[in-house]
Scaffold this active site. Structure first.
Site, PDB file in Angstrom:
ATOM      1  N   LYS A  74     -26.789   2.101   8.944  1.00  0.00           N
ATOM      2  CA  LYS A  74     -28.094   2.354   8.433  1.00  0.00           C
ATOM      3  C   LYS A  74     -28.962   3.060   9.335  1.00  0.00           C
ATOM      4  CE  LYS A  74     -31.582   0.773   5.419  1.00  0.00           C
ATOM      5  NZ  LYS A  74     -31.402   0.220   4.326  1.00  0.00           N
ATOM      6  N   ARG A 132     -35.802  -3.741   7.935  1.00  0.00           N
ATOM      7  CA  ARG A 132     -34.385  -3.964   7.143  1.00  0.00           C
ATOM      8  C   ARG A 132     -33.347  -4.133   8.077  1.00  0.00           C
ATOM      9  NH1 ARG A 132     -36.614   0.250   3.739  1.00  0.00           N
ATOM     10  NH2 ARG A 132     -36.518  -0.439   1.643  1.00  0.00           N
ATOM     11  N   GLY A 160     -27.071  -6.701   0.548  1.00  0.00           N
ATOM     12  CA  GLY A 160     -27.805  -7.610  -0.040  1.00  0.00           C
ATOM     13  C   GLY A 160     -27.496  -9.032   0.823  1.00  0.00           C
ATOM     14  N   MET A 190     -28.163  -9.443   4.051  1.00  0.00           N
ATOM     15  CA  MET A 190     -29.082  -9.858   4.847  1.00  0.00           C
ATOM     16  C   MET A 190     -30.571  -9.781   4.302  1.00  0.00           C
ATOM     17  SD  MET A 190     -27.271  -9.022   8.594  1.00  0.00           S
ATOM     18  CE  MET A 190     -26.814  -7.385   7.960  1.00  0.00           C
ATOM     19  N   ARG A 211     -25.458   6.932   3.192  1.00  0.00           N
ATOM     20  CA  ARG A 211     -24.036   6.208   3.828  1.00  0.00           C
ATOM     21  C   ARG A 211     -23.051   6.410   3.019  1.00  0.00           C
ATOM     22  NH1 ARG A 211     -25.815   0.015   2.027  1.00  0.00           N
ATOM     23  NH2 ARG A 211     -25.624   0.531  -0.187  1.00  0.00           N
ATOM     24  N   HIS A 243     -26.245  -5.577  -8.106  1.00  0.00           N
ATOM     25  CA  HIS A 243     -25.546  -6.076  -7.141  1.00  0.00           C
ATOM     26  C   HIS A 243     -24.162  -6.482  -7.428  1.00  0.00           C
ATOM     27  CE1 HIS A 243     -24.278 -10.217  -5.260  1.00  0.00           C
ATOM     28  NE2 HIS A 243     -24.404  -9.663  -4.190  1.00  0.00           N
ATOM     29  N   ARG A 266      18.805 -10.311  -4.166  1.00  0.00           N
ATOM     30  CA  ARG A 266      19.303 -11.585  -3.941  1.00  0.00           C
ATOM     31  C   ARG A 266      20.223 -12.052  -4.972  1.00  0.00           C
ATOM     32  NH1 ARG A 266      13.106 -11.906  -2.724  1.00  0.00           N
ATOM     33  NH2 ARG A 266      12.989 -12.826  -0.837  1.00  0.00           N
ATOM     34  N   ARG A 293      22.562  -9.103  -0.860  1.00  0.00           N
ATOM     35  CA  ARG A 293      22.656 -10.283   0.255  1.00  0.00           C
ATOM     36  C   ARG A 293      23.489 -11.286  -0.325  1.00  0.00           C
ATOM     37  NH1 ARG A 293      17.427 -13.746   1.270  1.00  0.00           N
ATOM     38  NH2 ARG A 293      17.826 -14.578  -0.591  1.00  0.00           N
ATOM     39  N   SER A 300      18.332  -6.697   8.623  1.00  0.00           N
ATOM     40  CA  SER A 300      17.180  -6.712   8.056  1.00  0.00           C
ATOM     41  C   SER A 300      16.587  -7.970   8.191  1.00  0.00           C
ATOM     42  CB  SER A 300      17.532  -6.477   6.563  1.00  0.00           C
ATOM     43  OG  SER A 300      16.421  -6.730   5.881  1.00  0.00           O
ATOM     44  N   GLY A 321      14.184 -10.813   7.892  1.00  0.00           N
ATOM     45  CA  GLY A 321      14.004 -11.897   6.703  1.00  0.00           C
ATOM     46  C   GLY A 321      12.671 -12.657   7.399  1.00  0.00           C
ATOM     47  N   ASN A 367      10.318 -14.163   6.344  1.00  0.00           N
ATOM     48  CA  ASN A 367       9.675 -15.248   5.572  1.00  0.00           C
ATOM     49  C   ASN A 367      10.342 -16.343   6.311  1.00  0.00           C
ATOM     50  OD1 ASN A 367       8.641 -13.744   3.645  1.00  0.00           O
ATOM     51  ND2 ASN A 367      10.357 -14.058   2.326  1.00  0.00           N
ATOM     52  N   CYS A 393      12.560  -7.304   5.079  1.00  0.00           N
ATOM     53  CA  CYS A 393      12.740  -7.521   3.902  1.00  0.00           C
ATOM     54  C   CYS A 393      11.846  -8.968   3.295  1.00  0.00           C
ATOM     55  CB  CYS A 393      14.026  -7.641   3.135  1.00  0.00           C
ATOM     56  SG  CYS A 393      15.203  -8.825   3.764  1.00  0.00           S
ATOM     57  N   TYR A 452      12.766   1.067   7.735  1.00  0.00           N
ATOM     58  CA  TYR A 452      12.441   0.951   6.496  1.00  0.00           C
ATOM     59  C   TYR A 452      11.462  -0.436   6.484  1.00  0.00           C
ATOM     60  CZ  TYR A 452      16.324  -1.969   5.169  1.00  0.00           C
ATOM     61  OH  TYR A 452      17.074  -2.929   5.027  1.00  0.00           O
TER      62      TYR A 452
END
Ligand code: PEP
Ligand code: MG
Length: 916
Positions: free
Chosen positions: A33, A106, A115, A117, A373, A491, A600, A659, A806, A808, A810, A873, A893
């Site tokens: 601001k 402000r 809103g 603060m 802004r 708001h 899969r 896979r 690739s 994996g 996870n 992947c 990729y």
């Protein structure tokens, strides 16, 4: 930081009168601001009529927190000097009893926190100066109204909140004063604040001061200077208020940034019928249309527009909506000032080259610009604005691509109410469309309930008269927000727009009975807590019950197409999808997937149509001899080949990474007795024998157990059958004149020898298939997943056998952290709270840990095979930050679920642009 602040000599930056100490580039120091006020006031192309003032820097905030809430020594002197400049420009003196200068205080952080603060207005009023204000304005009522607002805000913000007082019974001083105000209105028989007389307000000022003394044990300070310094301190204190902390957590704003404080001469939109105040956007933030768009209120203060207490009027014809279509536009009401404002908004957009959110006030016919802004917008509007501004040559291609947040794209893919269903249903209420998309949920009336129900996994819609910053947590947990008051800049609208959440505001067709936990529509229909509602946030209509949601048609969105063309030109990283069915694969191609990064195979054993193949798989698993197993596999082969062939076919020669079977076999063991009996019969064994075999398959730690490549090592027939299915499917398509490009991928590998072992099987099958089909060659690749830390570290030896890697991520995350991917929810919230982790490592890749393993794997792999194809992947493939990380590592990729494909494409393009 603290020592830096102590050494920096300038804490206060002035603006106004056609010049400014700061400018737009100084957001870190002056906050958004403050930097924009300086730019508007001082930049040679702008020089807009900004009420003069000054900004106290964010470094003072940091100092404040590092020094037991005290200020640098020189601060007061600098504030005094800056105040003197404002006095000069305004031709008034702060504290003058004849013609007092009044100031506002402000907050203003680097990034806007609407809103969250605190603000104090009308600073400088006391029992003496108020007389000067009456004399000068000629309006006693106005002066006492300003005064009572000051006492109220001061008691609430400075004395109670910043003083760290805990209100008794949770009822703060503001509420106490509000109730008193309501009482007075009731005894006077009036409805609006504006109907109270000067005398009423004068009495209220006195009473408010007494209430302050009584409840907070502190006197309201009459000395203007004390008021000013108190106000500045309160803004700094509000940086660490509960709401602000909560908002920062959701928006990921660092706590260390701190806020600046803007102190500015007051101008009044409530000085009579020739005064007004408003909020406007240089383009429509709801849909992106290139129309000046805004709302205003005659004889009101800025907070009245945002609070949504009165329905604001449109500034022009294009800003009209169903609720405001009969109200007087600013363009008609004050044509001269509207023209001036319109000229400024054009100047601002051209200067900033982006949509601006503007606050303005007209005091007795004179226009002031209070703030500008970069305006928040929803995803739909963001895409349209980026495409339009690019076409208008206001911005270049790279800027257009950078303008849309990857997660904003989600809104274009948002579910909408099924149009057919919608036609059949009659809305129960209509409001303003503040946040697009459709949403279904159960009604709750408080933010606390929204949180509580949300945590239980319930889908809720938060229904309130209006929302306040205290509600953010509940709003976040809700599917949608519905308010009965407020306009498009209230708001609720602002916050929902920021989050891309479905939201309807100003829905005056319904009346809430919060205590009794129901709302009633204007046709008398009662809807209780817990009942289902469906919202169309794009149109602003509310339906009773559950309506089906569907997805919108991207092909009809020209702006999206323009933007994505620029995206594809900019990006270097490929984007593939994780898909296991032709249907998902087609969906992903529609979203722009360039191939399948993870198919899969086990998918065919779950869900619809899986009965028969699953039975055959079970038969295979429960076989004890190779002969039995081979027989079962033979039957299964037909299903596997058909499944794979269909997917290869729809991908038209784009790569499809298939896979081989991954899950531990016990996952497929039937649990119900009937199924077990059927299986025993088929195998010709007694139940006790079958049970013994099942027991042998049991795993203590299945994720680390007999799974992935280990299945193919234990049962080479499984690998053989799958390799044959894949290669025959591809070979047959080739013979049919179609293209197919399978990539055979081995999961959960720990080293080269496993890969070689499996590759020998694949190569043997390959030769057999060529012969069977009479082909010379079938295009395919042989590669591996990198899911174990060891595999990443052995990248160089793995690359000797693999054509591609690739990651994996996870499993790689699970095995690197030692966190179970299925049970992390038990302790993750605490870890995030204590900041032991910045975020869930299964959502956004842990760049310095797991990411380092990826980097090593790629580097080692390519040291052996420089052109080694590398992708990812795991779920991270659809997370924007992780996608950018993959770009920086030079991956070929990323692969993610179909709906994340556009997001990954955009993130990939942004990563390439950021690199420039
Ligand atoms: C992975 O582990 O990252 C992966 C993609 O495989 P899955 O999720 O099927 O274990
Ligand atoms: Mg895995």
């Amino acid at each position: 930081m603290a020592t830096k602040a102590a050494k920096t000599e300038k804490y206060v930056y002035s603006f106004g009168g056609g010049k400014a100490d700061g400018n737009e580039s100084m957001k870190n120091l002056l906050g958004g601001k403050g930097a924009n006020l300086a730019e508007m006031a001082g930049h040679k192309d702008l020089k807009l009529p900004v009420p003069p003032g000054f900004t106290v820097t964010t470094e003072v905030c940091t100092y404040f927190y590092n020094h037991k809430k005290t200020y640098p020594k020189d601060l007061e002197k600098q504030v005094k000097n800056a105040l003197a400049e404002v006095e000069k420009l305004m031709g008034k003196k702060f504290g003058d009893v004849k013609d007092p200068l009044l100031m506002s205080v402000r907050s203003g952080a680097r990034r806007s926190m609407p809103g969250m603060m605190d603000t104090v207005l009308n600073i400088g009023l006391n029992d003496d100066t108020v007389k000067g204000l009456i004399a000068k304005s000629g309006d006693e009522r106005f002066a006492y109204d300003a005064y009572r607002r000051l006492v109220m805000m001061y008691a609430d913000v400075v004395i109670e909140k910043a003083g760290g007082m805990d209100p008794a019974k949770g009822k703060g001083i503001r509420k106490i004063m509000d109730e008193r105000l309501e009482e007075v209105k009731k005894t006077k028989g009036v409805e609006l604040d504006t109907e109270l007389s000067a005398d009423d307000l004068k009495k209220l000022v006195k009473e408010f001061k007494q209430l302050t003394k009584k409840h907070l044990k502190v006197e309201f300070p009459e000395n203007p200077w004390d008021q000013l310094m108190g106000g500045i301190g309160a803004v700094f204190a509000s940086w660490n208020g509960k709401r602000a902390i909560e908002y920062r957590r959701i928006e990921r704003i660092p706590d260390e940034w701190g806020t600046a404080v803007n102190v500015q001469a007051m101008v009044f939109g409530n000085m009579g019928e020739d005064s007004c105040t408003g909020v406007a956007f240089t383009r429509n933030p709801g849909n992106g249309d290139d129309h000046f768009y805004g709302e205003y209120l005659i004889n009101a203060q800025g907070e009245d527009v945002v609070a949504g207490i009165r329905t604001p009027a449109p500034i022009n014809e294009t800003s009209k909506n169903d609720h405001s279509k009969d109200l007087l536009t600013l363009e008609k009401f004050m044509p001269k000032q509207y023209k001036e404002l319109d000229e400024y908004q054009l100047r601002l957009e051209k200067h900033y080259k982006d949509m601006q959110d503007i606050e303005f006030t007209i005091e007795k016919g004179k226009l002031f610009m209070l703030q500008c802004r970069v305006g928040k917008r929803n995803g739909v509007a963001a895409v349209k604005m980026a495409a339009d501004m690019y076409k208008e040559k206001l911005i270049d291609a790279d800027t257009a691509v950078m303008r849309v947040g990857p997660n904003q794209l989600v809104e274009l893919l948002l579910p909408m109410i099924d149009p057919e269903e919608e036609k059949k249903n009659k809305p129960v209420a209509k409001g303003l469309p503040a946040g697009p998309g459709g949403a279904v949920g159960r009604v709750v009336f408080t933010s606390e309930e929204a949180v509580e129900w949300g945590l239980k996994g319930e889908k809720v819609i938060l229904v309130r008269e209006e929302t306040s910053p205290e509600d953010v947590d509940g709003m976040h947990k809700s599917q949608a927000i519905l308010t009965t008051k407020g306009g498009m800049t209230s708001h609720a609208a602002l916050v929902a727009r920021g989050w891309g959440k479905c939201c309807i505001v100003g829905c005056s067709d319904i009346e809430i009975h919060e205590k009794e936990k129901y709302f009633v529509t204007n046709t008398g229909k009662k809807i209780h807590e817990g009942e289902w509602l469906t919202l169309n946030g794009t149109k602003g209509v509310v339906y009773e019950g559950v309506l089906e949601l569907t997805n919108s048609d991207l092909n009809k969105n020209e702006s999206y197409k323009t933007l994505m063309k620029l995206v594809d030109k900019a990006k270097k990283l490929g984007v593939r999808t994780n898909a296991d069915t032709p249907k998902d694969a087609l969906q992903a191609t529609y979203f722009g997937a360039e191939g399948i990064g993870l198919f899969r195979t086990e998918h065919m054993f779950y869900g619809e149509g899986s009965e028969k193949p699953l039975f055959l798989l079970r038969k295979m698993i429960m076989s004890t001899t190779v002969k039995e197993r081979k027989a079962a596999l033979n039957d299964l082969f037909k299903f596997v080949k058909k499944d794979i062939k269909a997917t290869l076919e729809v991908m038209h020669g784009n790569p499809v990474t298939i896979r081989l079977l991954d899950p531990p076999l016990h996952e497929f063991v039937p649990h119900d007795k009937e199924k077990l009996q059927e299986l025993a019969k088929e195998l010709g064994v007694r139940m006790s024998v079958l049970n013994r075999r099942i027991l042998a398959l049991h795993e203590n730690n299945p994720m680390l157990g007999h799974r992935g490549v280990r299945l193919g090592v234990s049962y080479p027939e499984i690998t053989e059958m799958q390799a044959r299915a894949i290669l025959e499917a591809a070979g047959e398509l080739q013979k049919e004149g179609k293209k197919a490009y399978p990539e055979i991928m081995i999961p959960v590998v720990m080293g080269r020898h496993e890969l070689t072992h499996q590759n020998n099987i694949v190569e043997k099958v390959y030769a057999e298939v060529l012969e069977k089909l009479g082909l010379k060659k079938i295009d395919y690749l042989y590669g591996t997943m990198i899911e174990t830390p060891r595999a990443a570290l052995k990248g160089d030896s793995m690359a000797q056998v693999a054509d591609f890697f690739s990651f994996g991520t996870n499993d790689l995350t699970q095995m690197s952290f030692g966190f179970s991917r299925d049970d992390i929810g038990g302790f993750l919230p605490k870890y995030l709270d204590l900041k032991l982790l910045p975020e869930d490592p299964f959502v956004s890749i842990d760049q310095t840990g797991v990411g380092e393993l990826v980097r090593i794997g790629v580097e080692k792999g390519r040291s052996v095979k420089p052109k080694l194809k590398v992708g990812i992947c795991g779920e991270h493939g659809g997370d924007p930050e992780s996608v950018k990380f993959c770009h920086r590592l030079g991956l070929n990729y990323v692969s993610c679920s179909p709906f994340r494909v556009p997001i990954a494409r955009l993130a990939a393009a942004q990563a390439a642009i950021e690199e420039k």
